[in-house]
Scaffold this motif. Structure first.
Motif, mmCIF file in Angstrom:
data_model
loop_
_atom_site.group_PDB
_atom_site.id
_atom_site.type_symbol
_atom_site.label_atom_id
_atom_site.label_comp_id
_atom_site.label_asym_id
_atom_site.label_seq_id
_atom_site.Cartn_x
_atom_site.Cartn_y
_atom_site.Cartn_z
ATOM 1 N N SER A 116 40.658 29.413 31.897
ATOM 2 C CA SER A 116 41.740 28.559 32.385
ATOM 3 C C SER A 116 42.263 29.109 33.703
ATOM 4 C CB SER A 116 42.879 28.508 31.354
ATOM 5 O OG SER A 116 43.950 27.725 31.824
ATOM 6 N N TYR A 313 38.457 26.242 25.764
ATOM 7 C CA TYR A 313 39.898 26.421 25.940
ATOM 8 C C TYR A 313 40.631 25.100 25.729
ATOM 9 C CZ TYR A 313 44.360 27.651 28.116
ATOM 10 O OH TYR A 313 45.697 27.863 28.360
ATOM 11 N N ARG A 317 43.374 24.327 22.858
ATOM 12 C CA ARG A 317 44.734 23.928 23.223
ATOM 13 C C ARG A 317 45.110 22.604 22.568
ATOM 14 N NH1 ARG A 317 46.379 23.024 29.480
ATOM 15 N NH2 ARG A 317 45.090 21.166 29.160
ATOM 16 N N LYS A 320 45.781 23.184 18.880
ATOM 17 C CA LYS A 320 47.063 23.868 18.673
ATOM 18 C C LYS A 320 48.225 22.891 18.788
ATOM 19 C CE LYS A 320 49.824 27.731 20.431
ATOM 20 N NZ LYS A 320 49.895 28.830 21.436
ATOM 21 N N ARG A 321 48.136 21.978 19.752
ATOM 22 C CA ARG A 321 49.215 21.001 19.926
ATOM 23 C C ARG A 321 49.330 20.079 18.712
ATOM 24 N NH1 ARG A 321 48.244 19.240 26.292
ATOM 25 N NH2 ARG A 321 49.271 21.075 27.203
#
Length: 333
Positions: A116, A313, A317, A320-321
């Motif tokens: 990232s 990544y 992400r 996770k959200r």
């Protein structure tokens, strides 16, 4: 002592002529300075460089760190913008564009392979075409700026009436003192965080060292607002380069006058305009900060963000959200 519309503003020492040290660079910001990056990253940064005939014609600093499984590159603490610094060329518009694309592309090729990568570019970088052509996502961020050529009286007239009123009210109750000692500022900042049960998002050590460094180098100042009994109730940190003065840090006691930070910022605006520097209020990330800064009547100015993320990544992400128990929408400012 300067007076603007009846408000007496304390003097702030002029920016030192030696703040920007490297003449080969095309007017970098204070955030590009080697000493700034050394402290903000604790030495963990590198510089992509493009040379032509042994002359540096382009530079781009970047920091990297390992977070769990991921290697990421972000803006260091208290570093508002970075991005490429390219020595300009003369000639046609097409030649200048080709030069920027070529040099920026060669800088991008030197960036590390990160899961990232994200930077916000200096406002003087008005296009990110080279990044887009190299697979980066380009987005718009914003800041407020008051131009260097603005007259102080004109800036005062541009303030929203509510902002003018709270500044007037605060000026009757508070005394603004320049050159607050770094130790006093840091102790005040920490005490206010503790009172709110918060931790320092910038890191105690990094913030302390940066504050001491910009004061020592005369590349910034600390302003304090004192109330009854000479009690410090609010403080701001301002830094500058040859182009602009930046609102960097602020803190206020919970019982401080509601206009204490506004008064300190207006003091900073006055000093910046005296020295023909643009005053940059920094960016904003939520509606309340936007509303507060918008009251100063400054010009909304775009800052470009460039980012690139690996597939793994992005998937992590996103997952996770979705698994987060509380998803809160935050506008992309």
């Amino acid at each position: 002592m300067t007076t603007i519309n009846g408000l007496r503003l304390p003097a702030i020492e002029a920016p030192a002529a030696t703040v920007v040290r490297a003449p080969v660079r095309a007017a970098p910001s204070i955030f590009h300075e080697r000493w700034w990056l050394d402290i903000a990253t604790q030495g963990n940064w590198k510089l992509a460089v493009v040379k032509q005939n042994d002359e540096i014609i382009g530079e781009m600093p970047y920091a990297t760190q390992r977070t769990g499984l991921w290697r990421i590159s972000r803006l260091p603490p208290l570093t508002r913008t970075l991005g490429p610094v390219i020595k300009p060329v003369t000639g046609s518009v097409a030649r200048q564009l080709h030069h920027r694309l070529d040099v920026t592309g060669r800088l991008i090729e030197q960036l590390p392979d990160c899961d990232s990568f994200f930077q916000v570019l200096d406002p003087r970088v008005d296009d990110a075409l080279a990044f887009a052509l190299h697979g980066f996502t380009v987005s718009a961020r914003y800041t407020f700026r008051i131009g260097a050529q603005t007259a102080a009286d004109e800036a005062w007239e541009h303030l929203a009436s509510k902002t003018r009123n709270v500044i007037r009210s605060a000026s009757r109750e508070l005394t603004v003192v320049p050159d607050l000692a770094p130790d006093e500022f840091i102790a005040f900042y920490r005490a206010n965080l503790a009172a709110r049960s918060r931790t320092n998002a910038y890191g105690d050590e990094v913030m302390r060292d940066l504050v001491n460094a910009f004061v020592e180098r005369k590349a910034g100042t600390l302003l304090g607002a004192y109330g009854k009994g000479r009690k410090l109730v609010a403080a701001v940190g301002l830094v500058w380069d040859h182009q602009a003065m930046y609102y960097l840090l602020s803190s206020r006691a919970q019982d401080a006058h509601c206009g204490s930070i506004s008064l300190l910022l207006w003091t900073g605006v006055g000093r910046a305009l005296e020295r023909k520097l643009t005053f940059d209020f920094d960016g904003f990330s939520n509606p309340s900060t936007f509303s507060f800064l918008n009251g100063f009547g400054a010009t909304l100015t775009q800052r470009l963000g460039v980012e690139r993320h690996g597939t793994g990544y992005l998937l992590a992400r996103t997952l996770k959200r979705w698994l987060s128990p509380a998803r809160v929408f935050v506008p992309n400012l």
